[in-house]
Design a protein around this motif. Structure first.
Motif, mmCIF file in Angstrom:
data_model
loop_
_atom_site.group_PDB
_atom_site.id
_atom_site.type_symbol
_atom_site.label_atom_id
_atom_site.label_comp_id
_atom_site.label_asym_id
_atom_site.label_seq_id
_atom_site.Cartn_x
_atom_site.Cartn_y
_atom_site.Cartn_z
ATOM 1 N N ALA A 94 0.660 -1.193 0.035
ATOM 2 C CA ALA A 94 0.148 0.008 -0.005
ATOM 3 C C ALA A 94 0.949 1.117 0.033
ATOM 4 O O ALA A 94 1.973 1.135 0.413
ATOM 5 N N LEU A 95 0.392 2.368 -0.352
ATOM 6 C CA LEU A 95 0.825 3.859 -0.296
ATOM 7 C C LEU A 95 0.871 4.044 1.092
ATOM 8 O O LEU A 95 0.136 3.629 1.795
ATOM 9 N N GLU A 96 1.677 4.862 1.505
ATOM 10 C CA GLU A 96 1.861 5.439 2.871
ATOM 11 C C GLU A 96 1.060 6.627 3.062
ATOM 12 O O GLU A 96 1.097 7.616 2.222
ATOM 13 N N PRO A 97 -0.276 6.298 3.841
ATOM 14 C CA PRO A 97 -1.190 7.343 4.024
ATOM 15 C C PRO A 97 -0.567 8.864 4.533
ATOM 16 O O PRO A 97 0.296 8.617 5.524
ATOM 17 N N VAL A 98 -1.191 9.968 4.417
ATOM 18 C CA VAL A 98 -1.164 11.249 5.318
ATOM 19 C C VAL A 98 -2.380 11.590 5.632
ATOM 20 O O VAL A 98 -3.551 11.388 4.917
ATOM 21 N N ALA A 99 -2.293 12.073 6.895
ATOM 22 C CA ALA A 99 -3.561 12.474 7.698
ATOM 23 C C ALA A 99 -3.971 13.800 7.013
ATOM 24 O O ALA A 99 -3.253 14.626 7.156
ATOM 25 N N LEU A 100 -5.150 13.949 6.622
ATOM 26 C CA LEU A 100 -5.865 15.283 6.221
ATOM 27 C C LEU A 100 -7.047 15.435 6.835
ATOM 28 O O LEU A 100 -7.772 14.756 7.236
ATOM 29 N N THR A 101 -7.173 16.918 6.929
ATOM 30 C CA THR A 101 -8.404 17.381 7.622
ATOM 31 C C THR A 101 -8.820 18.603 6.741
ATOM 32 O O THR A 101 -7.781 19.419 6.237
ATOM 33 N N VAL A 102 -10.128 18.890 6.368
ATOM 34 C CA VAL A 102 -10.395 20.190 6.001
ATOM 35 C C VAL A 102 -11.118 21.195 6.942
ATOM 36 O O VAL A 102 -11.589 21.017 7.981
ATOM 37 N N ILE A 103 -10.081 22.631 7.219
ATOM 38 C CA ILE A 103 -10.282 23.435 7.971
ATOM 39 C C ILE A 103 -10.611 24.797 7.675
ATOM 40 O O ILE A 103 -9.812 25.280 6.753
ATOM 41 N N ASP A 104 -11.643 25.304 7.659
ATOM 42 C CA ASP A 104 -11.878 26.504 7.073
ATOM 43 C C ASP A 104 -11.758 26.565 5.526
ATOM 44 O O ASP A 104 -11.207 27.587 5.126
ATOM 45 N N GLY A 105 -12.207 25.914 4.993
ATOM 46 C CA GLY A 105 -11.728 25.817 3.264
ATOM 47 C C GLY A 105 -10.391 25.498 2.974
ATOM 48 O O GLY A 105 -9.981 25.385 1.749
ATOM 49 N N ASP A 106 -9.533 25.068 3.892
ATOM 50 C CA ASP A 106 -8.093 24.541 3.244
ATOM 51 C C ASP A 106 -7.980 23.149 3.802
ATOM 52 O O ASP A 106 -8.528 22.716 4.596
ATOM 53 N N VAL A 107 -7.236 22.473 2.973
ATOM 54 C CA VAL A 107 -7.106 21.008 3.093
ATOM 55 C C VAL A 107 -5.570 21.186 3.898
ATOM 56 O O VAL A 107 -4.339 22.008 3.780
ATOM 57 N N CYS A 108 -5.519 20.444 5.282
ATOM 58 C CA CYS A 108 -4.526 20.459 5.946
ATOM 59 C C CYS A 108 -4.064 19.208 6.201
ATOM 60 O O CYS A 108 -4.648 18.180 6.503
ATOM 61 N N LEU A 109 -2.749 19.112 6.470
ATOM 62 C CA LEU A 109 -1.949 18.102 6.875
ATOM 63 C C LEU A 109 -1.721 17.716 8.365
ATOM 64 O O LEU A 109 -1.670 18.829 8.865
ATOM 65 N N ARG A 110 -1.955 16.621 8.986
ATOM 66 C CA ARG A 110 -2.004 16.715 10.399
ATOM 67 C C ARG A 110 -1.091 15.699 10.811
ATOM 68 O O ARG A 110 -0.809 14.661 10.134
ATOM 69 N N GLY A 111 -0.405 16.175 11.875
ATOM 70 C CA GLY A 111 0.586 15.251 12.585
ATOM 71 C C GLY A 111 1.903 15.036 12.183
ATOM 72 O O GLY A 111 2.748 13.992 12.390
ATOM 73 N N VAL A 112 2.248 15.906 11.229
ATOM 74 C CA VAL A 112 3.689 15.788 10.448
ATOM 75 C C VAL A 112 4.345 17.318 10.809
ATOM 76 O O VAL A 112 3.713 18.477 10.750
ATOM 77 N N LYS A 113 5.741 17.258 11.314
ATOM 78 C CA LYS A 113 6.400 18.270 11.627
ATOM 79 C C LYS A 113 7.041 18.828 10.263
ATOM 80 O O LYS A 113 7.803 18.330 9.705
ATOM 81 N N LEU A 114 6.555 20.108 9.859
ATOM 82 C CA LEU A 114 6.985 20.714 8.437
ATOM 83 C C LEU A 114 7.527 22.041 8.632
ATOM 84 O O LEU A 114 7.573 22.648 9.560
ATOM 85 N N LEU A 115 8.535 22.141 7.767
ATOM 86 C CA LEU A 115 9.448 23.208 7.622
ATOM 87 C C LEU A 115 8.546 24.273 6.829
ATOM 88 O O LEU A 115 8.309 23.922 5.581
ATOM 89 N N ALA A 116 8.208 25.426 7.266
ATOM 90 C CA ALA A 116 7.394 26.274 6.196
ATOM 91 C C ALA A 116 8.578 27.142 5.478
ATOM 92 O O ALA A 116 9.242 28.012 6.159
ATOM 93 N N ASP A 117 8.593 26.831 4.446
ATOM 94 C CA ASP A 117 9.769 27.545 3.347
ATOM 95 C C ASP A 117 9.071 27.889 2.233
ATOM 96 O O ASP A 117 8.849 27.049 1.304
#
Length: 157
Positions: free
Chosen positions: A113-136
């Protein structure tokens, strides 16, 4: 919309990262994103994901890596889907994956299987959950030219 950590999700204290506007992905469409993830050692690593939107308006996310040989799903053709758009497809070997589970049903990685990433939609944005990202905002879009070859045009004098 501005990318970045938009806050904690309810009382779970899970960081979420706005990836794109929900309407930026058409129904039965997909889009690849090149993000930067901070790993357990604190190092910044590329994190390539796919966000899919179904006709029923559900969103699914996967790491953009075929379990067979780690190639991007959209390598070569630039497409994420089988011709009839009912399955995700690896552009290199043609493996087909169920959209809602990421399980390979046909191809060299059958049953994986492909590795899933957790998503949620908040206020019209698709958001990634539970992953520490670097905003760049300076990172290159690795999907802008996803083909394996480069065309060069030479103009005569």
């Amino acid at each position: 919309m501005s990318e970045g950590i938009i806050g904690n999700l309810l009382s779970d204290q899970i960081e979420v990262f706005a990836v794109c506007l929900a309407d930026a992905i058409e129904r039965t469409g997909a889009k690849g994103f090149s993000l930067s993830r901070i790993d357990a050692s604190g190092e910044c690593r590329p994190f390539l994901i796919i966000v899919l939107r179904t006709f029923g308006n559900d969103y699914f996310g996967y790491v953009n890596r075929c379990p067979h040989d780690s190639a991007w799903l959209n390598i070569g053709s630039g497409e994420f889907f089988s011709p009839d758009r009912s399955f995700l497809r690896c552009g290199r070997h043609g493996a087909r994956f169920e959209i809602d589970t990421g399980v390979c049903i046909d191809g060299p990685c059958n049953g994986q299987a492909l590795e899933p990433v957790a998503l949620t939609v908040i206020d019209g944005d698709v958001c990634l959950r539970g992953v520490k990202l670097l905003a760049d905002d300076r990172r290159a879009d690795l999907f802008e030219d996803s083909g394996e070859t480069m065309d060069v045009m030479i103009h005569p004098d």
